[in-house]
Scaffold this active site. Structure first.
Site, short mmCIF file in Angstrom:
data_model
loop_
_atom_site.label_atom_id
_atom_site.label_comp_id
_atom_site.label_asym_id
_atom_site.label_seq_id
_atom_site.Cartn_x
_atom_site.Cartn_y
_atom_site.Cartn_z
N LEU A 127 0.85 -1.19 0.00
CA LEU A 127 0.00 0.00 0.00
C LEU A 127 0.89 1.25 0.00
O LEU A 127 1.80 1.36 0.81
CB LEU A 127 -0.94 0.00 1.20
CG LEU A 127 -1.97 1.14 1.17
CD1 LEU A 127 -3.37 0.64 1.53
CD2 LEU A 127 -1.59 2.29 2.08
N ILE A 128 0.60 2.14 -0.95
CA ILE A 128 1.45 3.34 -1.10
C ILE A 128 0.57 4.59 -0.95
O ILE A 128 -0.52 4.67 -1.53
CB ILE A 128 2.12 3.38 -2.50
CG1 ILE A 128 2.77 2.04 -2.82
CG2 ILE A 128 3.12 4.52 -2.62
CD1 ILE A 128 3.18 1.88 -4.29
N CYS A 178 -0.13 8.75 -4.45
CA CYS A 178 0.23 8.22 -5.78
C CYS A 178 -0.31 9.05 -6.94
O CYS A 178 -0.27 8.59 -8.09
CB CYS A 178 -0.27 6.78 -5.92
SG CYS A 178 0.55 5.65 -4.81
N SER A 179 -0.80 10.27 -6.68
CA SER A 179 -1.34 11.06 -7.80
C SER A 179 -0.23 11.61 -8.68
O SER A 179 -0.47 11.99 -9.82
CB SER A 179 -2.20 12.21 -7.27
OG SER A 179 -1.39 13.16 -6.61
N GLY A 225 4.51 12.19 -9.11
CA GLY A 225 5.87 12.07 -8.59
C GLY A 225 6.33 10.68 -8.19
O GLY A 225 6.09 9.68 -8.88
N ILE A 226 7.00 10.62 -7.06
CA ILE A 226 7.67 9.40 -6.60
C ILE A 226 6.66 8.29 -6.32
O ILE A 226 6.85 7.14 -6.73
CB ILE A 226 8.53 9.72 -5.34
CG1 ILE A 226 9.63 10.73 -5.69
CG2 ILE A 226 9.12 8.45 -4.75
CD1 ILE A 226 10.41 11.29 -4.49
N GLY A 227 5.56 8.62 -5.65
CA GLY A 227 4.54 7.62 -5.30
C GLY A 227 3.97 6.96 -6.56
O GLY A 227 3.83 5.73 -6.63
N SER A 280 14.13 12.17 3.56
CA SER A 280 14.81 13.10 2.66
C SER A 280 16.21 13.30 3.20
O SER A 280 16.47 13.05 4.39
CB SER A 280 14.07 14.43 2.68
OG SER A 280 14.86 15.47 2.15
N TYR A 300 10.12 22.36 6.77
CA TYR A 300 10.10 21.07 6.05
C TYR A 300 11.17 20.15 6.63
O TYR A 300 10.93 18.99 6.94
CB TYR A 300 10.32 21.32 4.56
CG TYR A 300 10.46 20.04 3.75
CD1 TYR A 300 9.35 19.27 3.44
CD2 TYR A 300 11.71 19.60 3.31
CE1 TYR A 300 9.47 18.10 2.70
CE2 TYR A 300 11.85 18.43 2.57
CZ TYR A 300 10.71 17.68 2.27
OH TYR A 300 10.84 16.52 1.55
#
Ligand SMILES: NC(=O)C1=CN([C@@H]2O[C@H](COP(=O)(O)OP(=O)(O)OC[C@H]3O[C@@H](n4cnc5c(N)ncnc54)[C@H](OP(=O)(O)O)[C@@H]3O)[C@@H](O)[C@H]2O)C=CC1
Ligand SMILES: CC1=C(/C=C/C(C)=C/C=C/C(C)=C/C=O)C(C)(C)CCC1
EC number: 1.1.1.300
Length: 318
Positions: free
Chosen positions: A11-12, A15-16, A18-20, A145, A158
């Protein structure tokens, strides 16, 4: 279906884009079909890019669910809708950036970053971890990060949210090991995604009320051009990060920390080389205010020294 074993349920979050999105597609397209990917996003109206990239894996090895990491209700409903609540691999990817002088950022904006990056990850882990502990199996991946290890000027809040994640995971990993649940942090440097675009759009329209003229000038005329230079020279692609993540998942002994960009090894090495912290502060100061356009070349030299002398290892996409 994978031969000789069940498919792993992954499960991620986020996901809309980029990386996901890239991790979801890479795992769903696994040649041995070892994964069933549950790709989640907070707004399913944004599903088209993922569906297109997933191609014929959509509806087969990849399914979509709605999940907002900031909502208890949304997280609970999503996990409850998974068969037997069984998740083998949880990938905490959803996150937001925040850039600029702290004086001009409202407390509410700062809280939103912590609510998504830190509490969003904690909320997911709290929901999924008890079942993993019961089964004495599972792997939790957290998209941290390089800023989870070293502060970067004008990314103060951030950075703090990613440091919070690192501290949380460092503590959790010990307990989880007792239950045979693995925990791994992925620590990318700059990656070309909407994260970068969204932040640059914000910067262009903001006037930074509350910050003095010198600070705004250092931010807009010194930091931003240097940061663009660094992104262009050293940035990785979301595919690179997806490949690194797949490697971590497939490793028989996954590492806890996984820096993906070797050009950032000096940043971490400096921190541990001088316990007073002065080396890091003064090197970043010099890189930013004295080296200007030569910054990424200087970083490359520092990287060669660090990698060869200290043998620091990163995870590579290949
Ligand atoms: N790009 C970079 O340089 C780096 C990024 N990272 C980290 O990688 C992760 C992914 O970022 P990246 O792919 O670059 O950026 P993107 O902006 O492309 O993707 C971020 C994703 O997180 C989602 N998201 C944001 N808030 C929520 C929420 N409340 N619930 C669920 N999903 C949410 C976004 O959804 P929506 O479309 O709805 O906003 C989007 O799908 C982040 O954790 C980021 O901190 C780490 C190092 C470097
Ligand atoms: C300007 C500047 C730097 C810029 C770093 C950047 C721009 C990092 C971006 C990282 C990202 C986007 C991480 C996301 O999680 C360095 C190299 C520290 C050196 C000192 C001056």
């Amino acid at each position: 279906m994978a031969s000789g074993g069940e498919q792993k349920v992954v499960l991620i979050t986020g996901c809309s884009s980029g990386i996901g999105l890239r991790i979801a597609v890479l795992l769903a397209r696994d040649e041995l079909k070892r994964y069933h990917v549950i790709a989640t996003m907070r707004d399913l109206r944004k599903k088209d890019r993922l569906v297109e990239a997933a191609g014929d894996t959509y509806g087969q090895t990849l399914t979509l669910l709605s999940l907002d990491v900031c909502s208890d209700d949304s997280v609970r409903k999503c996990i409850d809708s998974v068969k037997d609540r069984h998740i083998d691999i949880l990938i905490n990817n959803a996150g937001v950036g925040l850039l600029g002088p702290v004086e001009s950022i409202s407390m509410d904006e700062m809280k939103k970053v912590f609510e998504t990056n830190f509490f969003g990850t904690v909320r997911m882990i709290k929901e999924v971890m008890p079942d993993m502990k019961k089964r004495r199996a599972g792997h939790i991946i957290v998209m941290s990060s390089v800023m989870g290890l070293q502060g970067v000027v004008f990314n103060d809040v951030y950075t703090a949210s990613k440091f919070a994640i690192e501290g949380f995971c460092e503590s959790m990993a010990v307990q989880l090991l007792k239950f045979n649940v693995k925990l791994s942090l992925i620590e990318p440097g700059p990656v070309h995604t909407e994260f970068e675009t969204k932040m640059m759009e914000e910067v262009a329209k903001m006037e930074y009320p509350g910050a003095d003229a010198d600070t705004v000038r250092y931010f807009k005329d010194v930091y931003i051009p240097s940061s663009i230079d660094i992104f262009e020279a050293l940035g990785q692609t979301p595919e690179d990060i997806a490949k690194c993540t797949k490697k971590v998942i497939e490793s028989s002994r996954p590492r806890f920390r996984n820096l993906t960009n070797s050009l950032y090894t000096p940043i971490v090495a400096m921190k541990y080389a001088d316990e007073s912290g002065g080396l890091s502060v003064h090197t970043f100061y010099n890189l930013l205010f004295n080296f200007g356009s030569l910054m990424h070349i200087t970083m490359s030299i520092l990287k060669c020294l660090t990698c060869s002398c200290l043998r620091r290892r990163t995870i590579s996409p290949d």
